[in-house]
Design a protein around this motif. Structure first.
Motif, PDB file in Angstrom:
ATOM      1  N   THR A 187       5.801 -14.946 -11.123  1.00 37.63           N
ATOM      2  CA  THR A 187       7.130 -14.342 -11.311  1.00 37.63           C
ATOM      3  C   THR A 187       7.266 -12.999 -10.594  1.00 37.63           C
ATOM      4  O   THR A 187       8.383 -12.539 -10.363  1.00 37.63           O
ATOM      5  N   HIS A 188       6.149 -12.380 -10.252  1.00 40.73           N
ATOM      6  CA  HIS A 188       6.161 -11.108  -9.518  1.00 40.73           C
ATOM      7  C   HIS A 188       5.188 -11.219  -8.341  1.00 40.73           C
ATOM      8  O   HIS A 188       4.087 -10.656  -8.370  1.00 40.73           O
ATOM      9  N   PRO A 189       5.578 -11.968  -7.315  1.00 38.80           N
ATOM     10  CA  PRO A 189       4.680 -12.202  -6.179  1.00 38.80           C
ATOM     11  C   PRO A 189       4.317 -10.909  -5.456  1.00 38.80           C
ATOM     12  O   PRO A 189       5.089  -9.947  -5.462  1.00 38.80           O
ATOM     13  N   THR A 190       3.139 -10.896  -4.848  1.00 36.06           N
ATOM     14  CA  THR A 190       2.652  -9.699  -4.160  1.00 36.06           C
ATOM     15  C   THR A 190       2.650  -9.904  -2.645  1.00 36.06           C
ATOM     16  O   THR A 190       2.401 -11.009  -2.158  1.00 36.06           O
ATOM     17  N   ILE A 191       2.926  -8.821  -1.922  1.00 34.36           N
ATOM     18  CA  ILE A 191       2.927  -8.873  -0.457  1.00 34.36           C
ATOM     19  C   ILE A 191       1.492  -8.847   0.046  1.00 34.36           C
ATOM     20  O   ILE A 191       0.687  -8.000  -0.362  1.00 34.36           O
ATOM     21  N   MET A 192       1.161  -9.768   0.940  1.00 31.36           N
ATOM     22  CA  MET A 192      -0.172  -9.859   1.509  1.00 31.36           C
ATOM     23  C   MET A 192      -0.350  -8.885   2.686  1.00 31.36           C
ATOM     24  O   MET A 192       0.607  -8.513   3.349  1.00 31.36           O
ATOM     25  N   GLY A 193      -1.605  -8.520   2.942  1.00 29.97           N
ATOM     26  CA  GLY A 193      -1.942  -7.714   4.110  1.00 29.97           C
ATOM     27  C   GLY A 193      -2.251  -6.275   3.778  1.00 29.97           C
ATOM     28  O   GLY A 193      -1.456  -5.598   3.131  1.00 29.97           O
ATOM     29  N   HIS A 194      -3.425  -5.791   4.227  1.00 34.10           N
ATOM     30  CA  HIS A 194      -3.816  -4.415   3.905  1.00 34.10           C
ATOM     31  C   HIS A 194      -4.319  -3.636   5.119  1.00 34.10           C
ATOM     32  O   HIS A 194      -4.761  -2.502   4.979  1.00 34.10           O
ATOM     33  N   GLU A 195      -4.227  -4.211   6.301  1.00 38.25           N
ATOM     34  CA  GLU A 195      -4.681  -3.516   7.513  1.00 38.25           C
ATOM     35  C   GLU A 195      -3.454  -3.229   8.382  1.00 38.25           C
ATOM     36  O   GLU A 195      -3.259  -3.829   9.430  1.00 38.25           O
ATOM     37  N   PHE A 196      -2.637  -2.284   7.949  1.00 34.04           N
ATOM     38  CA  PHE A 196      -1.330  -2.127   8.573  1.00 34.04           C
ATOM     39  C   PHE A 196      -1.059  -0.695   9.022  1.00 34.04           C
ATOM     40  O   PHE A 196      -1.717   0.253   8.592  1.00 34.04           O
ATOM     41  N   ALA A 197      -0.059  -0.588   9.882  1.00 33.57           N
ATOM     42  CA  ALA A 197       0.377   0.713  10.390  1.00 33.57           C
ATOM     43  C   ALA A 197       1.860   0.625  10.688  1.00 33.57           C
ATOM     44  O   ALA A 197       2.416  -0.460  10.890  1.00 33.57           O
ATOM     45  N   LYS A 212       4.310   8.455  12.314  1.00 33.43           N
ATOM     46  CA  LYS A 212       3.439   7.286  12.333  1.00 33.43           C
ATOM     47  C   LYS A 212       2.369   7.435  11.253  1.00 33.43           C
ATOM     48  O   LYS A 212       1.929   8.548  10.956  1.00 33.43           O
ATOM     49  N   PHE A 213       1.938   6.307  10.703  1.00 33.60           N
ATOM     50  CA  PHE A 213       0.956   6.377   9.624  1.00 33.60           C
ATOM     51  C   PHE A 213      -0.025   5.217   9.663  1.00 33.60           C
ATOM     52  O   PHE A 213       0.234   4.160  10.250  1.00 33.60           O
ATOM     53  N   ALA A 214      -1.153   5.440   9.025  1.00 33.66           N
ATOM     54  CA  ALA A 214      -2.087   4.390   8.643  1.00 33.66           C
ATOM     55  C   ALA A 214      -2.369   4.593   7.160  1.00 33.66           C
ATOM     56  O   ALA A 214      -2.019   5.627   6.590  1.00 33.66           O
ATOM     57  N   ILE A 215      -3.005   3.617   6.525  1.00 30.10           N
ATOM     58  CA  ILE A 215      -3.266   3.715   5.085  1.00 30.10           C
ATOM     59  C   ILE A 215      -4.700   3.319   4.780  1.00 30.10           C
ATOM     60  O   ILE A 215      -5.218   2.343   5.351  1.00 30.10           O
ATOM     61  N   GLN A 216      -5.345   4.084   3.934  1.00 35.29           N
ATOM     62  CA  GLN A 216      -6.620   3.681   3.348  1.00 35.29           C
ATOM     63  C   GLN A 216      -6.293   2.835   2.115  1.00 35.29           C
ATOM     64  O   GLN A 216      -5.793   3.357   1.112  1.00 35.29           O
ATOM     65  N   PRO A 217      -6.528   1.514   2.187  1.00 30.91           N
ATOM     66  CA  PRO A 217      -6.070   0.638   1.104  1.00 30.91           C
ATOM     67  C   PRO A 217      -6.989   0.580  -0.113  1.00 30.91           C
ATOM     68  O   PRO A 217      -6.570   0.102  -1.169  1.00 30.91           O
ATOM     69  N   ALA A 218      -8.219   1.050   0.006  1.00 32.42           N
ATOM     70  CA  ALA A 218      -9.153   0.986  -1.133  1.00 32.42           C
ATOM     71  C   ALA A 218      -8.835   2.115  -2.100  1.00 32.42           C
ATOM     72  O   ALA A 218      -9.521   3.136  -2.150  1.00 32.42           O
ATOM     73  N   LEU A 219      -7.784   1.948  -2.883  1.00 31.84           N
ATOM     74  CA  LEU A 219      -7.262   3.028  -3.715  1.00 31.84           C
ATOM     75  C   LEU A 219      -8.188   3.393  -4.871  1.00 31.84           C
ATOM     76  O   LEU A 219      -8.481   4.570  -5.104  1.00 31.84           O
ATOM     77  N   ASN A 220      -8.605   2.395  -5.629  1.00 35.93           N
ATOM     78  CA  ASN A 220      -9.413   2.652  -6.829  1.00 35.93           C
ATOM     79  C   ASN A 220      -8.763   3.733  -7.699  1.00 35.93           C
ATOM     80  O   ASN A 220      -9.436   4.617  -8.229  1.00 35.93           O
ATOM     81  N   TYR A 221      -7.452   3.651  -7.824  1.00 34.36           N
ATOM     82  CA  TYR A 221      -6.688   4.675  -8.529  1.00 34.36           C
ATOM     83  C   TYR A 221      -6.933   4.593 -10.028  1.00 34.36           C
ATOM     84  O   TYR A 221      -6.643   3.581 -10.655  1.00 34.36           O
TER      85      TYR A 221
END
Length: 419
Positions: A61-71, A90-99
């Motif tokens: 019911t709450h689908p998630t967007i795929m992909g974590h190597e993005f800019a 312009k940006f890049a993201i460190q996806p390993a949040l471990n928040y």
């Protein structure tokens, strides 16, 4: 604002959809994604669905967007972050949040935050952690590949060695030591060769093994023995398929003392057990390749662990410092993440690419999310160019850059492929 994205609804249930994003909150940022490279981790999330530790239970019911190597490019900044980020940046993201201990991460866990999208919303925790990274380079693909390169870099930093008689771990590979990269000419292995030759702490000997002669030849053309020698590294490629006693041969190459740092880039039992047998005194084995089998195991020599003493560890992902190092080295031309890329595609090719990733040969599959394009091997551009002038020109650009993707190729593609 409308976005188009590939979302996960359940095990092997991916859909490419267009939908409306909510208005951003005062602590969020709206971003335009330009590129996203496909990771085997995404395939693992898709085949496991809600059983995956990063995927929420309510994806139906709450689908998630795929992909974590993005800019991409920042479009709109919430009031909280207006002094830290600007529209058009312009940006890049460190996806390993471990928040706060949560396993949730972009590309697995968020309804409006992931790389296989045209537009997405970056949540507050990313900025709080300092994981929304400024990118000053020219090409977006380099920023996308900063994530997998950061994993490689993180692996090098995570290795450790001991000081006899003291309870001290010296972090990182042995400078001037002996290193082996086993199953080391896949995309991550190529990144590791590049980093080993050009980082600030290099081995004196680098032995790279694999069983695929074509992939070894490609690696040899990208990273020559002569170039390695100029970096102060003796580089040796070995096709272990042609060696009767692999352990004896690799130990002979080390001078009989074994290796200080051994990285395993394929989840294959025989490769791991072989890696254990070539460790020298205080040698560190880094099992880098994550298996899908939760019961995956291999035999290791505990006599050596006790008396030599050898170390066995695993590393996955990198941290924000590793990402920054990757971005900086790419921008300075010290490393070239394009060595990982073998295929280019558009948003319409994402689902088939992810679902069939293990059976698609080659290295990284790079997606440009704002175009439609069948996933195409870079090596096939010339043939495809016989009937398509855009691919004909791309093939010429590729030839100019030693058969590799480039900023010039990216710019041409984005200007000439129908959006």
């Amino acid at each position: 604002m409308k976005t188009k994205a590939v979302r996960l609804y359940g095990t092997n249930n991916l859909k490419l959809e267009e939908f409306e994003l909510p208005e951003i909150k005062e602590d969020e940022i709206l971003a335009h994604v330009i590129s996203n490279s496909i990771c085997m981790s995404t395939y693992k999330a898709v085949v496991q669905g809600a059983k995956h530790k990063r995927v929420p239970k309510n994806i139906a019911t709450h689908p998630t967007i795929m992909g974590h190597e993005f800019a991409g490019i920042i479009v709109k900044v919430g009031d909280k972050w207006k002094n830290a980020f600007q529209e058009g940046q312009k940006f890049a993201i460190q996806p390993a949040l471990n928040y706060k201990g949560s396993p949730y991460a972009p590309g697995y866990s968020y309804e409006f935050f992931g790389g296989n999208a045209t537009y997405m919303i970056i949540p507050n925790e990313v900025m709080e952690l300092g994981y929304l990274l400024d990118y000053q380079g020219e090409a977006f693909y380099e920023a996308s590949l900063a994530e997998p390169m950061s994993c490689v870099i993180g692996g090098f930093h995570a290795n450790y060695h001991t000081v006899t008689g003291k309870y001290i771990h010296n972090m990182g590979i042995v400078e001037g030591g002996k290193m082996a990269l086993l199953a080391g000419v896949g995309p991550m292995g190529l990144g590791a060769i590049d980093y080993a030759l050009h980082c600030d702490r290099r081995p004196s000997l680098l032995v790279v093994t694999d069983i695929d002669e074509e992939r070894i030849k490609r690696a040899q053309s990208l990273f020559t023995v002569e170039e390695a020698a100029k970096c102060g590294v003796k580089l040796i490629y070995v096709n272990t398929k042609n060696v009767k006693n692999v352990t004896a041969y690799l130990n002979e190459l080390s001078g009989g003392t074994g290796y200080d740092d051994v990285f395993v880039y394929a989840p294959v039992r025989s490769v791991i057990e072989g890696a254990d047998k070539i460790l020298g005194r205080d040698g560190c084995l880094n099992f880098f390749a994550g298996p899908t089998d939760t019961q995956f195991s291999a035999e290791v020599n505990f006599y050596n662990i006790h008396y030599t003493p050898t170390h066995i560890m695993g590393s996955t992902g990198g941290n924000d410092d590793d990402m920054r190092e990757s971005l900086e080295m790419s921008a300075e031309g010290l490393i070239n993440p394009a060595v990982m890329i073998t295929h280019i595609g558009g948003m319409d090719s994402v689902i088939d690419t992810v679902k069939n990733l293990p059976s698609i040969p080659g290295g990284k599959k790079l997606i440009y999310t704002n175009i439609n394009m069948e996933l195409t091997a870079i090596s096939d551009f010339s043939e495809k160019g016989k009937g398509d002038p855009v691919f004909a020109q791309l093939a010429k650009i590729i030839d100019k850059h030693n058969g590799l993707w480039s900023a010039e190729a990216e710019k041409y593609l984005l200007n000439h492929i129908t959006h």
